[in-house]
Scaffold this motif. Structure first.
Motif, PDB file in Angstrom:
ATOM      1  N   ILE A  91     -26.213 106.792 -18.944  1.00 23.22           N
ATOM      2  CA  ILE A  91     -25.282 107.381 -18.034  1.00 23.22           C
ATOM      3  C   ILE A  91     -24.085 107.912 -18.772  1.00 23.22           C
ATOM      4  O   ILE A  91     -23.222 108.707 -18.213  1.00 23.22           O
ATOM      5  N   TYR A  92     -23.874 107.699 -19.986  1.00 22.53           N
ATOM      6  CA  TYR A  92     -22.689 107.921 -20.865  1.00 22.53           C
ATOM      7  C   TYR A  92     -21.329 107.763 -19.944  1.00 22.53           C
ATOM      8  O   TYR A  92     -20.664 108.616 -19.757  1.00 22.53           O
ATOM      9  N   GLY A  93     -21.240 106.546 -19.435  1.00 20.84           N
ATOM     10  CA  GLY A  93     -20.180 106.035 -18.753  1.00 20.84           C
ATOM     11  C   GLY A  93     -18.773 106.432 -19.427  1.00 20.84           C
ATOM     12  O   GLY A  93     -18.772 106.232 -20.562  1.00 20.84           O
ATOM     13  N   HIS A  94     -17.906 106.893 -18.823  1.00 21.93           N
ATOM     14  CA  HIS A  94     -16.459 107.357 -19.483  1.00 21.93           C
ATOM     15  C   HIS A  94     -15.119 106.621 -18.848  1.00 21.93           C
ATOM     16  O   HIS A  94     -14.595 105.620 -19.659  1.00 21.93           O
ATOM     17  N   SER A  95     -14.928 107.059 -17.530  1.00 23.90           N
ATOM     18  CA  SER A  95     -13.539 106.577 -17.022  1.00 23.90           C
ATOM     19  C   SER A  95     -13.980 105.290 -16.179  1.00 23.90           C
ATOM     20  O   SER A  95     -14.831 105.203 -15.524  1.00 23.90           O
ATOM     21  N   LEU A  96     -13.332 104.359 -16.275  1.00 22.45           N
ATOM     22  CA  LEU A  96     -13.284 103.118 -15.334  1.00 22.45           C
ATOM     23  C   LEU A  96     -11.957 103.013 -14.900  1.00 22.45           C
ATOM     24  O   LEU A  96     -10.787 102.693 -15.621  1.00 22.45           O
ATOM     25  N   ASP A  97     -11.605 102.832 -13.384  1.00 23.12           N
ATOM     26  CA  ASP A  97     -10.376 102.402 -12.893  1.00 23.12           C
ATOM     27  C   ASP A  97     -10.492 101.939 -11.462  1.00 23.12           C
ATOM     28  O   ASP A  97     -11.721 102.133 -11.136  1.00 23.12           O
ATOM     29  N   THR A  98      -9.353 101.255 -10.724  1.00 24.73           N
ATOM     30  CA  THR A  98      -9.428 100.943  -9.486  1.00 24.73           C
ATOM     31  C   THR A  98      -9.396 102.131  -8.563  1.00 24.73           C
ATOM     32  O   THR A  98      -8.970 103.143  -8.971  1.00 24.73           O
ATOM     33  N   ASP A  99      -9.809 101.763  -7.354  1.00 29.79           N
ATOM     34  CA  ASP A  99      -9.945 102.603  -6.276  1.00 29.79           C
ATOM     35  C   ASP A  99      -8.460 102.068  -5.306  1.00 29.79           C
ATOM     36  O   ASP A  99      -8.589 101.213  -4.722  1.00 29.79           O
ATOM     37  N   TYR A 100      -7.446 102.778  -5.716  1.00 30.17           N
ATOM     38  CA  TYR A 100      -6.031 102.164  -5.316  1.00 30.17           C
ATOM     39  C   TYR A 100      -6.036 102.570  -3.793  1.00 30.17           C
ATOM     40  O   TYR A 100      -5.113 101.897  -2.980  1.00 30.17           O
ATOM     41  N   SER A 101      -6.726 103.077  -3.203  1.00 30.20           N
ATOM     42  CA  SER A 101      -6.911 103.272  -1.576  1.00 30.20           C
ATOM     43  C   SER A 101      -7.483 102.055  -1.005  1.00 30.20           C
ATOM     44  O   SER A 101      -7.553 102.026   0.123  1.00 30.20           O
ATOM     45  N   ASP A 102      -8.548 101.474  -1.817  1.00 26.25           N
ATOM     46  CA  ASP A 102      -9.231 100.093  -1.647  1.00 26.25           C
ATOM     47  C   ASP A 102      -9.724  99.525  -2.746  1.00 26.25           C
ATOM     48  O   ASP A 102     -10.694  99.570  -3.348  1.00 26.25           O
ATOM     49  N   PRO A 103      -8.863  98.591  -3.147  1.00 24.37           N
ATOM     50  CA  PRO A 103      -9.070  98.088  -4.232  1.00 24.37           C
ATOM     51  C   PRO A 103     -10.342  96.814  -4.477  1.00 24.37           C
ATOM     52  O   PRO A 103     -10.283  96.170  -5.332  1.00 24.37           O
ATOM     53  N   ASP A 104     -10.962  96.906  -3.291  1.00 22.51           N
ATOM     54  CA  ASP A 104     -12.283  96.268  -3.174  1.00 22.51           C
ATOM     55  C   ASP A 104     -13.315  96.953  -4.242  1.00 22.51           C
ATOM     56  O   ASP A 104     -14.277  96.484  -4.495  1.00 22.51           O
ATOM     57  N   TYR A 105     -12.914  98.255  -4.517  1.00 24.04           N
ATOM     58  CA  TYR A 105     -13.785  99.374  -5.158  1.00 24.04           C
ATOM     59  C   TYR A 105     -13.351  99.428  -6.677  1.00 24.04           C
ATOM     60  O   TYR A 105     -12.149  99.523  -6.859  1.00 24.04           O
ATOM     61  N   LEU A 106     -14.216  99.883  -7.511  1.00 26.78           N
ATOM     62  CA  LEU A 106     -14.116 100.822  -8.679  1.00 26.78           C
ATOM     63  C   LEU A 106     -14.345 102.087  -8.730  1.00 26.78           C
ATOM     64  O   LEU A 106     -15.647 102.173  -7.947  1.00 26.78           O
ATOM     65  N   LEU A 107     -13.934 102.724  -9.474  1.00 23.40           N
ATOM     66  CA  LEU A 107     -14.443 104.345  -9.654  1.00 23.40           C
ATOM     67  C   LEU A 107     -14.862 104.357 -11.313  1.00 23.40           C
ATOM     68  O   LEU A 107     -13.963 104.011 -11.884  1.00 23.40           O
ATOM     69  N   TYR A 108     -16.077 105.142 -11.333  1.00 23.79           N
ATOM     70  CA  TYR A 108     -16.196 105.412 -12.920  1.00 23.79           C
ATOM     71  C   TYR A 108     -16.831 106.745 -12.737  1.00 23.79           C
ATOM     72  O   TYR A 108     -17.358 107.063 -11.608  1.00 23.79           O
ATOM     73  N   SER A 109     -16.699 107.360 -13.956  1.00 16.84           N
ATOM     74  CA  SER A 109     -17.325 108.592 -14.173  1.00 16.84           C
ATOM     75  C   SER A 109     -18.624 108.601 -15.282  1.00 16.84           C
ATOM     76  O   SER A 109     -18.574 107.556 -16.028  1.00 16.84           O
ATOM     77  N   LYS A 110     -19.717 109.231 -14.980  1.00 18.88           N
ATOM     78  CA  LYS A 110     -20.782 109.274 -15.800  1.00 18.88           C
ATOM     79  C   LYS A 110     -21.368 110.761 -15.989  1.00 18.88           C
ATOM     80  O   LYS A 110     -20.573 111.712 -15.384  1.00 18.88           O
ATOM     81  N   ILE A 128     -16.193 114.327 -16.971  1.00 21.10           N
ATOM     82  CA  ILE A 128     -14.798 113.704 -16.344  1.00 21.10           C
ATOM     83  C   ILE A 128     -14.415 112.638 -17.488  1.00 21.10           C
ATOM     84  O   ILE A 128     -14.789 111.811 -17.444  1.00 21.10           O
ATOM     85  N   LYS A 129     -13.190 112.961 -17.964  1.00 19.99           N
ATOM     86  CA  LYS A 129     -12.592 111.867 -19.052  1.00 19.99           C
ATOM     87  C   LYS A 129     -11.895 110.784 -18.320  1.00 19.99           C
ATOM     88  O   LYS A 129     -11.913 109.821 -18.811  1.00 19.99           O
ATOM     89  N   SER A 130     -11.452 111.296 -17.229  1.00 18.62           N
ATOM     90  CA  SER A 130     -10.730 109.818 -16.460  1.00 18.62           C
ATOM     91  C   SER A 130     -10.601 110.585 -14.953  1.00 18.62           C
ATOM     92  O   SER A 130     -10.565 111.950 -14.740  1.00 18.62           O
ATOM     93  N   TYR A 131     -10.784 109.599 -13.958  1.00 20.72           N
ATOM     94  CA  TYR A 131     -10.531 109.904 -12.496  1.00 20.72           C
ATOM     95  C   TYR A 131      -9.473 108.748 -11.856  1.00 20.72           C
ATOM     96  O   TYR A 131      -9.769 107.827 -12.135  1.00 20.72           O
ATOM     97  N   ALA A 132      -8.690 109.237 -11.165  1.00 18.56           N
ATOM     98  CA  ALA A 132      -7.935 108.226 -10.531  1.00 18.56           C
ATOM     99  C   ALA A 132      -7.837 108.559  -8.892  1.00 18.56           C
ATOM    100  O   ALA A 132      -7.559 110.042  -8.813  1.00 18.56           O
ATOM    101  N   ARG A 133      -7.571 107.779  -7.983  1.00 23.55           N
ATOM    102  CA  ARG A 133      -7.537 107.838  -6.725  1.00 23.55           C
ATOM    103  C   ARG A 133      -6.366 106.833  -6.133  1.00 23.55           C
ATOM    104  O   ARG A 133      -6.403 105.757  -6.423  1.00 23.55           O
ATOM    105  N   VAL A 134      -5.535 107.738  -5.575  1.00 23.33           N
ATOM    106  CA  VAL A 134      -4.220 106.740  -5.003  1.00 23.33           C
ATOM    107  C   VAL A 134      -4.333 106.333  -3.716  1.00 23.33           C
ATOM    108  O   VAL A 134      -5.381 106.766  -3.192  1.00 23.33           O
ATOM    109  N   ALA A 135      -3.545 105.586  -3.266  1.00 19.03           N
ATOM    110  CA  ALA A 135      -3.457 104.830  -1.998  1.00 19.03           C
ATOM    111  C   ALA A 135      -3.810 105.683  -0.838  1.00 19.03           C
ATOM    112  O   ALA A 135      -4.343 105.314   0.212  1.00 19.03           O
ATOM    113  N   SER A 136      -3.312 107.065  -0.976  1.00 16.82           N
ATOM    114  CA  SER A 136      -3.150 107.738   0.167  1.00 16.82           C
ATOM    115  C   SER A 136      -4.842 108.386   0.436  1.00 16.82           C
ATOM    116  O   SER A 136      -5.268 108.908   1.269  1.00 16.82           O
ATOM    117  N   GLY A 137      -5.615 108.215  -0.643  1.00 13.33           N
ATOM    118  CA  GLY A 137      -6.886 108.877  -0.700  1.00 13.33           C
ATOM    119  C   GLY A 137      -6.934 110.165  -1.536  1.00 13.33           C
ATOM    120  O   GLY A 137      -7.967 110.511  -1.967  1.00 13.33           O
TER     121      GLY A 137
END
Length: 353
Positions: free
Chosen positions: A235-254, A278-287
């Motif tokens: 999958i060549y995973g790259h970016s890994l971050d929390t989903d700030y709109s719902d921290p029960d989830y993580l978001l990652y790019s492949k 996608i080298k990085s992806y971020a989602r803020v609390a507003s969505g």
């Protein structure tokens, strides 16, 4: 390391001392230990950028044009020449922030040519600690209550022949980052992403996403694998971050997509927006969200982009023009005299203490 005229001390003190208030987060958002936070408004948060053209970290506000006058913070690493004459602080790849009881806010940085470090963020911006894990470091994470720091390296090196690995540093004194010592190395192919969620350390690489428990303390601290998903195809995973709109989830790019994973069930689902490179992806609390997509094919760093792209809560391109974004939802540097080469863009403040 930069003094931004007469406002620099005020701005840097604001980021360090007010934490949530500096990015517009209500106090209620901080409830619960180990929960990350981001701005409630897609128009007011701050973004930390690794920029490889000038090898620097910048912080800019979403709602302002990214000019030198509007720059909130800048850090340029020292020069550290190795035995081959290479500056091991070249190609800054990762930037993130953690709150500690001993130092307040710290900034974590990793550079592709071999170095990783922790900055006394918002104070004197000096390096509190640095090390050379080797092997193209792509991500760095810090577990505040244990003082443990982990670096993800994506390739083999002259010291470690594994095709990617994690390096674990543990302290003799949790309150003194200078006591961090290498205590463990774990093979993890093409390790690119790290995220500590307050309980587990998550790791993303070419073939897998995994999570680890941290056992022991001080120099006995170790990572122990708790769960992993091994993919049938790379999958060549790259970016890994929390989903700030719902921290029960993580978001990652492949390769070709952004994915969402539920931390408790480990269920992986499709996500919008999605794209390749996608080298990085971020989602803020507003969505709302933003990413950096490798597009600089003609530049010295073809994996970078001259701009950050923004999306609304539905995943559609944000054409609001906030802070100087164009009709394609893009923002780049203005008035700097050069075109940026962004590698990662992250929400500038998180709190896991």
């Amino acid at each position: 390391m930069n003094i931004l005229g007469g406002e620099s001390v005020h701005r840097r003190t604001l980021l360090r001392g007010l934490g949530a208030a500096a990015i517009g987060v209500p106090a209620a958002s901080l409830a619960g230990a180990g929960r990350a936070f981001a701005a409630e408004s897609a128009e007011t948060y701050h973004i930390a950028l690794t920029e490889q053209g000038k090898n620097q970290v910048l912080i800019h506000a979403r709602d302002k044009v990214w000019t030198p006058a509007n720059e909130i913070w800048r850090w340029t690493p020292p020069v550290a020449i190795d035995e081959d004459g290479v500056n091991t602080w070249t190609n800054l790849a990762d930037i993130r922030f953690r709150n500690t009881s001993a130092y307040g806010w710290i900034a974590l940085v990793a550079a592709g040519y071999g170095k990783a470090g922790i900055i006394n963020f918002g104070n004197d911006d000096t390096l509190l600690w640095s090390a050379r894990p080797y092997g193209n470091p792509h991500a760095i994470e810090h577990i505040p209550h244990l003082g443990v720091t982990v670096v993800a390296s994506s390739t083999a090196s002259s010291r470690i022949t594994w095709p990617g690995f994690l390096t674990v540093y543990a302290p003799t004194d949790v309150g003194d980052l200078s006591t961090l010592t290498r205590v463990q190395e774990i093979r993890f192919q093409d390790a690119h992403g790290l995220w500590y969620d307050g309980t587990y350390l998550w790791v993303l690489g070419k073939w897998a996403i995994a999570r680890y428990r941290i056992t022991g303390n001080h120099l006995d601290a170790r990572l122990v694998e708790d769960w992993s998903e091994q993919f049938a195809e790379a999958i060549y995973g790259h970016s890994l971050d929390t989903d700030y709109s719902d921290p029960d989830y993580l978001l990652y790019s492949k390769t070709g997509a952004v994915k969402r994973i539920h931390k408790a069930t480990k269920k992986i689902s499709d996500w919008t927006p999605s794209a390749g490179g996608i080298k990085s992806y971020a989602r803020v609390a507003s969505g709302s969200s933003f990413w950096v997509q490798g597009k600089n094919v003609s530049k010295a760093h073809p994996w970078t982009s001259p701009y950050v792209e923004f999306f609304d809560s539905s995943g559609a391109v944000d054409k609001s023009g906030a802070g100087g974004a164009d009709n394609l939802g893009r923002k780049g540097l203005v008035g700097y005299g050069y075109e940026a080469e962004f590698y990662r863009a992250r929400v500038s403040s998180t709190d896991l203490s």
